[in-house]
Enzyme design. Structure first.
Site, PDB file in Angstrom:
ATOM      1  CG  HIS A 213      -0.489   0.239   2.520  1.00 33.86           C
ATOM      2  ND1 HIS A 213      -0.311   1.500   3.030  1.00 33.86           N
ATOM      3  CD2 HIS A 213      -0.121  -0.611   3.513  1.00 33.86           C
ATOM      4  CE1 HIS A 213       0.140   1.411   4.278  1.00 33.86           C
ATOM      5  NE2 HIS A 213       0.279   0.141   4.598  1.00 33.86           N
ATOM      6  CG  ASP A 232       2.511   1.232   7.833  1.00 38.07           C
ATOM      7  OD1 ASP A 232       2.096   0.669   6.817  1.00 38.07           O
ATOM      8  OD2 ASP A 232       1.793   1.481   8.812  1.00 38.07           O
ATOM      9  CD  GLU A 270      -3.104  -0.995   5.573  1.00 34.11           C
ATOM     10  OE1 GLU A 270      -3.085  -2.019   6.262  1.00 34.11           O
ATOM     11  OE2 GLU A 270      -2.745   0.122   6.014  1.00 34.11           O
ATOM     12  CD  GLU A 271      -1.827   2.865   7.568  1.00 35.47           C
ATOM     13  OE1 GLU A 271      -2.530   2.421   8.488  1.00 35.47           O
ATOM     14  OE2 GLU A 271      -0.622   2.563   7.412  1.00 35.47           O
ATOM     15  CG  ASP A 298       1.493  -2.933   5.465  1.00 31.69           C
ATOM     16  OD1 ASP A 298       2.342  -2.036   5.646  1.00 31.69           O
ATOM     17  OD2 ASP A 298       0.304  -2.819   5.807  1.00 31.69           O
ATOM     18  CG  HIS A 380       0.250   3.898  12.107  1.00 32.01           C
ATOM     19  ND1 HIS A 380      -0.279   2.791  12.723  1.00 32.01           N
ATOM     20  CD2 HIS A 380       0.217   3.620  10.777  1.00 32.01           C
ATOM     21  CE1 HIS A 380      -0.613   1.878  11.819  1.00 32.01           C
ATOM     22  NE2 HIS A 380      -0.323   2.359  10.635  1.00 32.01           N
TER      23      HIS A 380
HETATM   24 ZN    ZN Z   1       0.715  -0.499   6.512  1.00 36.44          ZN
END
Ligand code: ZN
Ligand code: NAG
Ligand code: NAG
Length: 415
Positions: A213, A232, A270-271, A298, A380
């Site tokens: 992603h 990520d 995706e998030e 991922d 994140h």
């Molecule tokens: Zn991810």
């Protein structure tokens, strides 16, 4: 009471209006003071039989609490979810007015997953390994550096759309001289960051898919705060990009032409609850496409967690909610082609885009940088940066991806 109800309707409508989607989080929080659970207009699937309604704010809270889900809102009208007993009827009457106008059509929820005869032995060892000499880790670094320089790749932001365009341009340039290879932007309803699909047509239409992603998210204030997303999933994005580049080296020389159609996917959102990939695979399902195997990667670049724990660098092979048969094939590939082992791990329901393939009846696997417990803790946030990436590890993921794509795209008699 009446006052509050009125306000809650107002807040709900304002906030779900696309133009106002950029309202800062604090204002959403302020509104939500007045609106209780707020505008629960998203249908989330949190487990094989677990559905619930949630607001955007609750989605974010779930993600922060490490609860994963597929956002099924575009796939199953809330009305249908209620009819099928997946959720109880929303209690707010305004919600019913807003959402009980969808189609009456009942969607089949159970999609059986076929079992394919994946190869029990590898066949192209020297061909595949000869490509490994061409891996250009400096180029991979450059591209990841560029990709992480976007302020955020959050799917609802302008820079999130720009990063998709940048990625699209890189890939377009790469495939420009190959007339029969296609690249497609998959536009999604409700946000601007598109998904990208590259297709190398085979003799048959059955598809082999390798994927990552492209979006990132800072879970504190996703619309406002920086999210470099190096691991990520910038790492998976460039892993997939470099793997495509290597496959094209063989394709260009004429030494490789897939039997099954080989596709490279970079998903948006995706998030946001696998929004891009569930759209892509639902479309495939509706178009009766056959996907014989999907591999999601991922996070492919963080090894410090393993090192700190005194554990050798390894792949994390996710063995819950993935295809047992495809995982076995992946184990064969790792054993044959990689210089690191895999460790089995689990990540719960819907922890990445492979769940969207599975949801639509397509066997899928998920390979991550390590066992979950050693994986990157800086994701994140503003701290998911390129200096934490181990490019030797990314290289192992590239080797794996090329081998997986090469061997499975040439496999016949899978049915
Ligand atoms: Zn991810
Ligand atoms: C980035 O990736 C593309 C596609 O693989 C490649 O053509 C390009 O050379 C890479 N960029 C750098 C700076 O290496
Ligand atoms: C990113 O790529 C673009 C176009 O390929 C280039 O003009 C720009 O200088 C690069 N930026 C960084 C930070 O590498």
């Amino acid at each position: 009471m009446r006052f509050i109800t009125l306000l809650s309707v107002f807040a709900c409508v304002v906030i779900s209006f696309p133009l106002f989607d950029i309202v800062p989080e604090w204002s959403v929080n302020t509104f939500s003071l007045f609106r209780g659970n707020g505008c629960q207009d998203r249908l989330l699937k949190l487990g094989p039989d677990e559905y619930r309604l949630a607001s955007e704010k609750e989605k974010l809270a779930l993600k922060k609490a490490n609860k994963r889900f597929i956002d099924m809102t575009e796939q199953i009208p809330i009305e249908v979810a209620v009819e099928q007993g997946l959720i109880v009827k929303p209690t707010h009457s305004f919600l019913q007015k807003l959402f009980f106008i969808g189609s009456k059509q009942i969607k089949t929820l159970e999609k059986p997953i076929p079992v394919y005869n994946y190869p029990k032995k590898t066949k192209y060892n020297s061909e595949v390994k000869s490509l490994y000499d061409l891996i250009n880790i400096d180029g991979v670094y450059e591209n990841l550096s560029n990709f992480t320089s976007f302020y955020t790749r959050y799917y609802k932001t302008e820079s999130g759309a720009e990063s998709a365009t940048w990625l699209y341009d890189q890939i377009s340039e790469l495939i420009a001289s190959f007339k029969d290879i296609s690249i497609k932007k998959v536009h999604h309803k409700g946000w601007n960051q598109f998904s990208i699909i590259v297709s190398i047509p085979g003799e048959v239409k059955d598809k082999v898919v390798v994927a990552a992603h492209q979006d990132s998210a800072n879970l504190i204030l996703p619309n406002l705060m920086r999210a470099p997303g190096a691991d990520d999933d910038g790492s998976g994005t460039v892993t997939t990009l470099e793997s495509l580049r290597l496959i094209l080296e063989a394709y260009g020389k004429g030494t490789y032409k897939p039997y099954n159609t080989l596709e490279f996917h970079w998903y948006s959102a995706e998030e946001g609850g696998l929004l891009g990939s569930i759209d892509v695979f639902s479309r495939y399902y509706k178009a009766n496409e056959v996907v014989v195997g999907m591999l999601q990667q991922d996070m492919t670049g963080y090894t410090q967690g393993s090192i700190d724990a005194g554990v050798e660098p390894h792949f994390g092979l996710i063995e819950d909610y993935t295809s047992i048969e495809l995982n076995n094939f992946l184990k064969l590939i790792i054993k044959t082609y990689n210089s690191i082992p895999y460790h089995s791990s689990e990540c719960g329901y819907a922890c990445s885009d492979h769940a969207s393939a599975l949801e639509n009846g397509y066997p899928s696997s998920f390979l991550i940088e390590s066992e979950m417990k050693y994986s990157n803790k800086y994701i994140h946030s503003v701290m998911d940066t390129i200096d934490r990436i181990d490019f030797d590890h990314v290289k192992e993921h590239v080797k794996l991806t090329v081998a997986f794509a090469y061997e499975l795209s040439l496999a016949k008699k899978l049915h």
